[in-house]
Design a protein around this motif. Structure first.
Motif, PDB file in Angstrom:
ATOM      1  N   GLY A 164      33.432  40.425  19.687  1.00 51.01           N
ATOM      2  CA  GLY A 164      33.078  39.472  20.727  1.00 51.01           C
ATOM      3  C   GLY A 164      32.708  40.134  22.039  1.00 51.01           C
ATOM      4  O   GLY A 164      32.558  41.353  22.127  1.00 51.01           O
ATOM      5  N   ASP A 165      32.576  39.336  23.068  1.00 46.30           N
ATOM      6  CA  ASP A 165      32.074  39.791  24.362  1.00 46.30           C
ATOM      7  C   ASP A 165      32.999  40.821  25.016  1.00 46.30           C
ATOM      8  O   ASP A 165      34.220  40.708  24.939  1.00 46.30           O
ATOM      9  N   GLU A 166      32.374  41.775  25.667  1.00 42.69           N
ATOM     10  CA  GLU A 166      33.114  42.871  26.314  1.00 42.69           C
ATOM     11  C   GLU A 166      34.102  42.375  27.357  1.00 42.69           C
ATOM     12  O   GLU A 166      35.158  42.992  27.568  1.00 42.69           O
ATOM     13  N   SER A 167      33.789  41.297  28.030  1.00 41.68           N
ATOM     14  CA  SER A 167      34.641  40.806  29.120  1.00 41.68           C
ATOM     15  C   SER A 167      36.062  40.490  28.660  1.00 41.68           C
ATOM     16  O   SER A 167      36.999  40.506  29.467  1.00 41.68           O
ATOM     17  N   ALA A 168      36.244  40.239  27.368  1.00 41.19           N
ATOM     18  CA  ALA A 168      37.576  39.930  26.853  1.00 41.19           C
ATOM     19  C   ALA A 168      38.472  41.155  26.777  1.00 41.19           C
ATOM     20  O   ALA A 168      39.696  41.029  26.663  1.00 41.19           O
ATOM     21  N   PHE A 169      37.878  42.356  26.847  1.00 40.28           N
ATOM     22  CA  PHE A 169      38.654  43.589  26.646  1.00 40.28           C
ATOM     23  C   PHE A 169      38.578  44.554  27.829  1.00 40.28           C
ATOM     24  O   PHE A 169      39.302  45.545  27.855  1.00 40.28           O
ATOM     25  N   SER A 170      37.710  44.307  28.790  1.00 38.91           N
ATOM     26  CA  SER A 170      37.498  45.272  29.866  1.00 38.91           C
ATOM     27  C   SER A 170      38.353  44.935  31.077  1.00 38.91           C
ATOM     28  O   SER A 170      38.615  43.775  31.379  1.00 38.91           O
ATOM     29  N   ALA A 171      38.794  45.978  31.760  1.00 38.17           N
ATOM     30  CA  ALA A 171      39.606  45.819  32.962  1.00 38.17           C
ATOM     31  C   ALA A 171      39.044  46.731  34.050  1.00 38.17           C
ATOM     32  O   ALA A 171      39.069  47.962  33.929  1.00 38.17           O
ATOM     33  N   PHE A 172      38.517  46.154  35.096  1.00 40.19           N
ATOM     34  CA  PHE A 172      37.971  46.896  36.234  1.00 40.19           C
ATOM     35  C   PHE A 172      39.120  47.541  37.001  1.00 40.19           C
ATOM     36  O   PHE A 172      40.103  46.875  37.323  1.00 40.19           O
ATOM     37  N   ILE A 173      39.014  48.852  37.276  1.00 42.12           N
ATOM     38  CA  ILE A 173      40.126  49.536  37.953  1.00 42.12           C
ATOM     39  C   ILE A 173      39.811  49.851  39.413  1.00 42.12           C
ATOM     40  O   ILE A 173      40.460  50.697  40.025  1.00 42.12           O
ATOM     41  N   GLY A 174      38.797  49.177  39.957  1.00 40.11           N
ATOM     42  CA  GLY A 174      38.603  49.224  41.398  1.00 40.11           C
ATOM     43  C   GLY A 174      37.696  50.325  41.908  1.00 40.11           C
ATOM     44  O   GLY A 174      37.801  50.695  43.086  1.00 40.11           O
ATOM     45  N   ALA A 175      36.808  50.848  41.067  1.00 39.22           N
ATOM     46  CA  ALA A 175      35.947  51.936  41.517  1.00 39.22           C
ATOM     47  C   ALA A 175      34.622  51.921  40.770  1.00 39.22           C
ATOM     48  O   ALA A 175      34.494  51.311  39.708  1.00 39.22           O
ATOM     49  N   TYR A 176      33.652  52.616  41.345  1.00 36.13           N
ATOM     50  CA  TYR A 176      32.316  52.726  40.752  1.00 36.13           C
ATOM     51  C   TYR A 176      31.904  54.188  40.693  1.00 36.13           C
ATOM     52  O   TYR A 176      32.376  55.033  41.467  1.00 36.13           O
ATOM     53  N   LEU A 177      31.009  54.449  39.748  1.00 37.00           N
ATOM     54  CA  LEU A 177      30.533  55.801  39.491  1.00 37.00           C
ATOM     55  C   LEU A 177      29.012  55.800  39.485  1.00 37.00           C
ATOM     56  O   LEU A 177      28.382  54.941  38.876  1.00 37.00           O
ATOM     57  N   GLY A 178      28.418  56.776  40.168  1.00 38.08           N
ATOM     58  CA  GLY A 178      26.974  56.983  40.134  1.00 38.08           C
ATOM     59  C   GLY A 178      26.673  58.452  39.914  1.00 38.08           C
ATOM     60  O   GLY A 178      27.409  59.314  40.396  1.00 38.08           O
ATOM     61  N   VAL A 179      25.614  58.731  39.179  1.00 38.03           N
ATOM     62  CA  VAL A 179      25.192  60.119  38.930  1.00 38.03           C
ATOM     63  C   VAL A 179      23.683  60.185  39.054  1.00 38.03           C
ATOM     64  O   VAL A 179      22.968  59.305  38.542  1.00 38.03           O
ATOM     65  N   LEU A 180      23.186  61.210  39.739  1.00 39.61           N
ATOM     66  CA  LEU A 180      21.751  61.419  39.795  1.00 39.61           C
ATOM     67  C   LEU A 180      21.441  62.901  39.652  1.00 39.61           C
ATOM     68  O   LEU A 180      22.278  63.763  39.909  1.00 39.61           O
ATOM     69  N   SER A 181      20.228  63.183  39.231  1.00 41.67           N
ATOM     70  CA  SER A 181      19.746  64.557  39.089  1.00 41.67           C
ATOM     71  C   SER A 181      18.775  64.829  40.226  1.00 41.67           C
ATOM     72  O   SER A 181      18.001  63.951  40.630  1.00 41.67           O
ATOM     73  N   LEU A 182      18.806  66.048  40.753  1.00 42.88           N
ATOM     74  CA  LEU A 182      17.914  66.431  41.834  1.00 42.88           C
ATOM     75  C   LEU A 182      17.657  67.934  41.793  1.00 42.88           C
ATOM     76  O   LEU A 182      18.411  68.681  41.152  1.00 42.88           O
TER      77      LEU A 182
END
Length: 406
Positions: A164-182
């Protein structure tokens, strides 16, 4: 016995390698048209995963492709001078066997280990799985498999189809991640350069065999941000807002957002499932028990999980009704522990106060300044990641041939 694996990043190829060694017939389907070659971001292999890689005969290639990062400079927001640390000493203090490598390099190495014995199908995806094992695809004709394994990451397609849908199992832990190449215009040459402020951390690093560099962004938010996971312009806008005014060097990194050939952005989310198996379907790695990208040691957990799953299937003679519960029992404690590690690591890497910012910088300097013995003791006292991922006990599963069925 025919087994279908969805996902060709890390857990999928490792699982395929060991299943073949145990005598199973393996097909791997991957949505991407080919293995990713952008380099990815750096990931850590701790002792159990390094040991498994050694058994696979690929450790020399992994060590050859190691990032080679050995020094770190930590720039506290508002401070005049950076804190410099010996990153090689910190790594050696945290783990008895540790390798840092770019994720896509690791994926390629694991893929190559068994590519001649495994059927790889790129540019396709599973659309349905029947209780009897009939699998339908977006492009290929339907086929029947005895078992299906989702090794397709945090946003697993197989998990959605089976559970089923991911929202039933996911728990946000209060942070975000970004990655870029340069472009590696700073000629980092083994240096990790970090800027740390309250609620946000940005770091730039390179790899000795790559001509470009990576920037990793981590930032806190109490509530989840409003964006679609495929809306890249919106994700870049959110990243710019989060790091606006931090430091001129960070601003230069952000200037590359519209030119970068590789970009990744996601919430740091844990998966919390009571079981990873349903009928003929099971999950491995981030698809089943992601502790949180970049903070929970998920790559090592995926390698160990793939090895254990293949071993338990061999031990049970291919009987998934015995093998899947045994696999879940073996991985239960490491998975639970990794969730706690992720929460702790997120608090450390993204300090919530000025004191936390100061402590992160001074802790790194202290560990790197101490002799090897005391620094190792201090790091292990402070680091749950080191204790958990280095101390995982993994059964030995000698390769044993299975009779083909179906």
């Amino acid at each position: 016995m025919r087994i279908l694996i969805s996902g060709a990043s890390v857990a999928g190829p490792v699982l395929a390698y060991w299943l073949v060694r145990h005598g199973f017939s393996v097909t791997v389907v991957e949505r991407a048209p080919a293995l990713r070659k952008t380099g990815g971001h750096a990931v850590d292999l701790f002792r159990p995963a390094v040991d498994i890689s050694e058994k696979m005969g690929v450790l020399p290639r992994i060590e050859e492709r190691a990032t080679g990062t050995s020094r770190m400079s930590v720039h506290r927001e508002g401070a005049r001078r950076p804190v410099r640390a010996d990153l090689a000493k910190i790594f050696s203090a945290t783990s008895e066997r540790h390798v840092e490598i770019m994720r896509d390099d690791l994926s390629e190495i694991y893929h190559d280990a068994a590519r001649d014995d495994v059927e790889y199908v790129f540019g396709d995806s599973i659309t349905s799985i029947s209780p009897g094992g009939e699998v339908r695809f977006e492009n290929a004709a339907p086929r029947r498999f005895d078992l299906v394994v989702g090794a397709d990451g945090l946003h697993s397609n197989v998990r959605r189809l089976a559970f089923g849908d991911e929202s039933a199992f996911s728990a946000f832990i209060g942070a975000y991640l970004g990655v870029l190449s340069l472009p590696n215009v700073s000629d980092l040459d083994g240096e990790l350069r970090i800027h740390v402020g309250v609620g946000r951390t940005a770091g730039m690093y390179g790899a000795r065999h790559l001509g470009d560099a990576r920037v990793l962004f981590l930032f806190r938010r109490e509530r989840q941000l409003d964006y679609h996971h495929r809306d890249v312009p919106r994700q870049k806008e959110l990243l710019r807002d989060a790091f606006k005014g931090m430091h001129p060097e960070v601003e230069r990194w952000l200037d590359e957002l519209d030119r970068t050939p590789a970009f990744y952005f996601d919430s740091i989310t844990q998966l919390r499932m009571d079981t990873w198996s349903r009928g003929r379907v099971t999950l491995v790695g981030d698809a089943g028990y992601c502790p949180g990208p970049a903070v929970g040691g998920s790559t090592s957990l995926a390698v160990v999980g793939a090895y254990v799953l293949a071993g338990e299937l061999a031990r049970a003679g291919g009987d998934h009704e015995r093998a899947f519960p045994a696999y879940e029992r073996a991985m239960a404690e490491p998975v639970r522990g990794s969730r706690g590690v992720a929460l702790s690591a997120a608090r450390t890497l993204i300090p919530a106060s000025r004191l936390g910012v100061w402590g992160l910088a001074q802790g790194a300097r202290l560990i790197s300044a101490l002799p090897a013995g005391p620094s190792r003791a201090l790091t292990r006292l402070a680091s749950r990641t080191a204790r958990l991922h280095d101390s995982m006990i993994v059964d030995d599963y000698p390769p044993q041939r299975q009779e083909a069925s179906g």
